[in-house]
Write a protein that holds these residues in place. Structure first.
Motif, PDB file in Angstrom:
ATOM      1  N   ALA A  79      10.095  80.326  19.843  1.00 47.59           N
ATOM      2  CA  ALA A  79      11.510  80.034  20.086  1.00 47.59           C
ATOM      3  C   ALA A  79      12.324  80.408  18.855  1.00 47.59           C
ATOM      4  N   GLU A  80      13.445  81.098  19.063  1.00 45.51           N
ATOM      5  CA  GLU A  80      14.333  81.411  17.945  1.00 45.51           C
ATOM      6  C   GLU A  80      15.359  80.294  17.816  1.00 45.51           C
ATOM      7  N   ILE A  81      15.445  79.709  16.627  1.00 43.60           N
ATOM      8  CA  ILE A  81      16.330  78.573  16.385  1.00 43.60           C
ATOM      9  C   ILE A  81      17.065  78.772  15.061  1.00 43.60           C
ATOM     10  N   LEU A  82      18.029  77.902  14.812  1.00 42.66           N
ATOM     11  CA  LEU A  82      18.672  77.822  13.499  1.00 42.66           C
ATOM     12  C   LEU A  82      18.227  76.544  12.816  1.00 42.66           C
ATOM     13  N   ARG A  83      17.760  76.676  11.597  1.00 42.01           N
ATOM     14  CA  ARG A  83      17.371  75.520  10.797  1.00 42.01           C
ATOM     15  C   ARG A  83      17.972  75.690   9.412  1.00 42.01           C
ATOM     16  N   ASP A  84      18.768  74.714   8.978  1.00 40.35           N
ATOM     17  CA  ASP A  84      19.509  74.818   7.716  1.00 40.35           C
ATOM     18  C   ASP A  84      20.344  76.097   7.688  1.00 40.35           C
ATOM     19  N   GLY A  85      20.881  76.466   8.853  1.00 40.62           N
ATOM     20  CA  GLY A  85      21.787  77.600   8.953  1.00 40.62           C
ATOM     21  C   GLY A  85      21.129  78.957   9.020  1.00 40.62           C
ATOM     22  N   ALA A  86      19.804  79.010   8.903  1.00 45.96           N
ATOM     23  CA  ALA A  86      19.109  80.288   8.894  1.00 45.96           C
ATOM     24  C   ALA A  86      18.280  80.460  10.160  1.00 45.96           C
ATOM     25  N   ARG A  87      18.211  81.702  10.626  1.00 48.21           N
ATOM     26  CA  ARG A  87      17.374  81.981  11.787  1.00 48.21           C
ATOM     27  C   ARG A  87      15.901  81.889  11.424  1.00 48.21           C
ATOM     28  N   THR A  88      15.160  81.219  12.281  1.00 51.12           N
ATOM     29  CA  THR A  88      13.730  81.117  12.112  1.00 51.12           C
ATOM     30  C   THR A  88      13.103  80.949  13.491  1.00 51.12           C
ATOM     31  N   THR A  89      11.804  80.848  13.546  1.00 52.45           N
ATOM     32  CA  THR A  89      11.135  80.655  14.830  1.00 52.45           C
ATOM     33  C   THR A  89      10.301  79.388  14.803  1.00 52.45           C
ATOM     34  N   SER A 100      19.228  83.019  23.777  1.00 48.89           N
ATOM     35  CA  SER A 100      19.923  84.298  23.891  1.00 48.89           C
ATOM     36  C   SER A 100      20.515  84.692  22.541  1.00 48.89           C
ATOM     37  N   ALA A 101      21.818  84.996  22.481  1.00 49.74           N
ATOM     38  CA  ALA A 101      22.428  85.497  21.245  1.00 49.74           C
ATOM     39  C   ALA A 101      22.946  84.401  20.327  1.00 49.74           C
ATOM     40  N   LEU A 102      22.857  83.138  20.735  1.00 53.78           N
ATOM     41  CA  LEU A 102      23.472  82.070  19.938  1.00 53.78           C
ATOM     42  C   LEU A 102      22.973  82.021  18.492  1.00 53.78           C
ATOM     43  N   PRO A 103      21.650  82.113  18.220  1.00 54.39           N
ATOM     44  CA  PRO A 103      21.224  82.052  16.811  1.00 54.39           C
ATOM     45  C   PRO A 103      21.784  83.192  15.965  1.00 54.39           C
ATOM     46  N   SER A 104      21.792  84.416  16.494  1.00 54.72           N
ATOM     47  CA  SER A 104      22.311  85.532  15.698  1.00 54.72           C
ATOM     48  C   SER A 104      23.812  85.429  15.505  1.00 54.72           C
ATOM     49  N   ARG A 105      24.522  84.908  16.485  1.00 56.30           N
ATOM     50  CA  ARG A 105      25.979  84.790  16.365  1.00 56.30           C
ATOM     51  C   ARG A 105      26.378  83.732  15.360  1.00 56.30           C
ATOM     52  N   TYR A 106      25.589  82.652  15.285  1.00 61.69           N
ATOM     53  CA  TYR A 106      26.026  81.511  14.472  1.00 61.69           C
ATOM     54  C   TYR A 106      25.170  81.274  13.235  1.00 61.69           C
ATOM     55  N   GLU A 107      24.352  82.256  12.870  1.00 61.40           N
ATOM     56  CA  GLU A 107      23.597  82.116  11.628  1.00 61.40           C
ATOM     57  C   GLU A 107      24.557  81.992  10.455  1.00 61.40           C
ATOM     58  N   GLY A 108      24.313  81.001   9.604  1.00 59.34           N
ATOM     59  CA  GLY A 108      25.181  80.752   8.456  1.00 59.34           C
ATOM     60  C   GLY A 108      26.440  79.981   8.781  1.00 59.34           C
ATOM     61  N   ARG A 109      26.678  79.687  10.052  1.00 59.57           N
ATOM     62  CA  ARG A 109      27.893  78.974  10.461  1.00 59.57           C
ATOM     63  C   ARG A 109      27.582  77.627  11.090  1.00 59.57           C
ATOM     64  N   ILE A 110      26.414  77.509  11.720  1.00 59.43           N
ATOM     65  CA  ILE A 110      25.968  76.245  12.309  1.00 59.43           C
ATOM     66  C   ILE A 110      24.620  75.894  11.686  1.00 59.43           C
ATOM     67  N   ARG A 111      24.465  74.658  11.251  1.00 57.34           N
ATOM     68  CA  ARG A 111      23.256  74.260  10.521  1.00 57.34           C
ATOM     69  C   ARG A 111      22.034  74.218  11.426  1.00 57.34           C
ATOM     70  N   THR A 112      22.168  73.602  12.620  1.00 48.42           N
ATOM     71  CA  THR A 112      21.023  73.406  13.503  1.00 48.42           C
ATOM     72  C   THR A 112      21.358  73.878  14.903  1.00 48.42           C
ATOM     73  N   LEU A 113      20.497  74.714  15.472  1.00 52.73           N
ATOM     74  CA  LEU A 113      20.636  75.133  16.870  1.00 52.73           C
ATOM     75  C   LEU A 113      19.234  75.212  17.451  1.00 52.73           C
ATOM     76  N   GLU A 114      18.983  74.434  18.505  1.00 50.10           N
ATOM     77  CA  GLU A 114      17.644  74.360  19.080  1.00 50.10           C
ATOM     78  C   GLU A 114      17.719  74.348  20.607  1.00 50.10           C
ATOM     79  N   TYR A 115      16.699  74.950  21.212  1.00 53.71           N
ATOM     80  CA  TYR A 115      16.536  74.916  22.659  1.00 53.71           C
ATOM     81  C   TYR A 115      15.151  74.385  22.981  1.00 53.71           C
ATOM     82  N   LYS A 116      15.084  73.415  23.907  1.00 56.51           N
ATOM     83  CA  LYS A 116      13.803  72.864  24.321  1.00 56.51           C
ATOM     84  C   LYS A 116      13.746  72.749  25.845  1.00 56.51           C
TER      85      LYS A 116
END
Length: 380
Positions: A181-191, A220-236
């Motif tokens: 899963a591609e997520i945002l953690r501490d504002g950075a894209r990771t898996t 979808s595109a949410l992690p790439s769009r909001y990298e560095g702008r949103i601290r946490t983004l997760e899908y479960k």
């Protein structure tokens, strides 16, 4: 309409309820195997053609002269179908589910813009509906700090050992269980490893307590769009308790591998064999399912902490025989296609639903179709 399966049939049915739609054409390998709810419309505004998605000439003929193309084929066809739709002069939208293919579809942006056409991939339930809700929540904040998405397609009457029934392509579901899963953690894209991050989430009766875990494909595109702008983004993904533990063991034993193995001198694909074995056991001919989803956006508004939550619920419709999963995915696809035809998406070119589909009209359209979407907000 490319693909007359469960989701494609739901989308076609929805289009036929709109008097502004002149004609719906379903292109499928088995056009005679129509969903029962569609059969009364044959000979009127509904027609079918036999077409093989691997044969470009057949698909091009099916697209000739149409205003919009809706693709409910397996995700690996989406790029080629979008390319052909733009070439034929039609808007295009698909159910998506594979982020790498969606990024390839962006290569069509300049051509689509030049032709005044809209291409909207990743339009189903997740990705799709929940991504539009997430963007709606982000837009209501001055700054967003976290975006959390939970989505589940569930049987109304779960049966062990998996407490699951097939509500869409089992091949697609197993791909999500094997894809990070591609997520945002501490504002950075990771898996995050699929089937990890296990937690419990409570819903009102009759759903109750569910388990949630990371799966691929939903952001979808949410992690790439909001990298560095949103601290946490997760899908479960949501399932009844115990499902993830069993599926993780099955995966770790190699039974979800998509690579052929040698068995007594013959190549055998473990995943295809697994699908063949379990499909009869996980199929509910009554289609009695439910969909639950939750989107939470936390951030700041007017200088104060704020939190917004969307809850989505839907059930199998016995009057039409359309499942909750087909309603939430297929109806979402149809709504976006209608918005494209009416010029109601943000701009021509290629854009994911969170980029180009306005949340207000989209949610209102789904509510008119009986899909329950509630919104609650807290401040302080």
């Amino acid at each position: 309409m490319l693909g007359g399966g469960t989701q494609g049939s739901a989308a076609a049915f929805d289009l036929l309820l709109d008097d502004a739609v002149d004609e719906v054409v379903i292109a499928d390998l088995r056009p005679d195997a129509l969903h029962p709810v569609l059969r009364p419309h044959l000979g009127g505004r509904l027609s079918t053609v036999r077409a093989d998605a691997s044969r470009e000439r057949e698909i091009a003929a099916a697209m000739d002269g149409v205003t919009g193309v809706l693709c409910a084929l397996p995700y690996y066809f989406n790029h080629d179908m979008a390319r052909m739709a733009v070439r034929s002069g039609a808007h295009f939208t698909d159910l998506g589910g594979n982020t790498a293919i969606m990024e390839r579809q962006r290569e069509l942006d300049a051509r689509a813009r030049g032709a005044g056409l809209s291409v909207v991939p990743d339009v189903g339930l997740a990705p799709g509906l929940v991504n539009v809700l997430a963007q709606g929540g982000i837009d209501r904040m001055d700054t967003a700090d976290s975006v959390l998405l939970w989505v589940g397609g569930l049987p109304r009457n779960p049966k062990p050992p998996l407490n699951y029934q097939i509500v869409y392509s089992l091949e697609g579901m197993l791909d999500y269980y094997a894809t990070p899963a591609e997520i945002l953690r501490d504002g950075a894209r990771t898996t995050a490893e699929a089937l990890s991050g296990l937690e419990t989430v409570d819903f009102p009766p009759p759903v109750g307590r569910l388990e949630a875990f990371y799966t691929g494909g939903g952001t979808s595109a949410l992690p790439s769009r909001y990298e560095g702008r949103i601290r946490t983004l997760e899908y479960k993904t949501l399932r009844y308790p115990g499902h993830a533990h069993i599926m993780r063991a099955i995966r770790d034993l190699g039974l979800l591998s998509d690579r052929d193995v040698d068995y007594r001198g013959n190549p055998v694909n473990p995943r295809r064999f697994f699908i063949q074995q379990v499909t009869p056991l996980l199929t509910n001919e009554d289609g009695d399912d439910l969909v639950v989803a939750r989107v939470e956006v936390a951030g700041e508004r007017d200088g104060r902490p704020a939190r917004l939550r969307y809850d989505v619920t839907d059930r199998h419709d016995p009057a039409t025989g359309i499942t909750a999963m087909a309603r939430t995915t297929g109806f979402s696809l149809a709504v976006v296609a209608l918005m494209q035809a009416r010029g109601e998406v943000a701009a021509p070119g290629v854009g994911t639903p969170d980029e180009v589909v306005p949340a207000g009209p989209f949610v209102a359209a789904l509510r008119r179709r009986g899909i329950r979407i509630s919104r609650s907000e807290e401040e302080g």
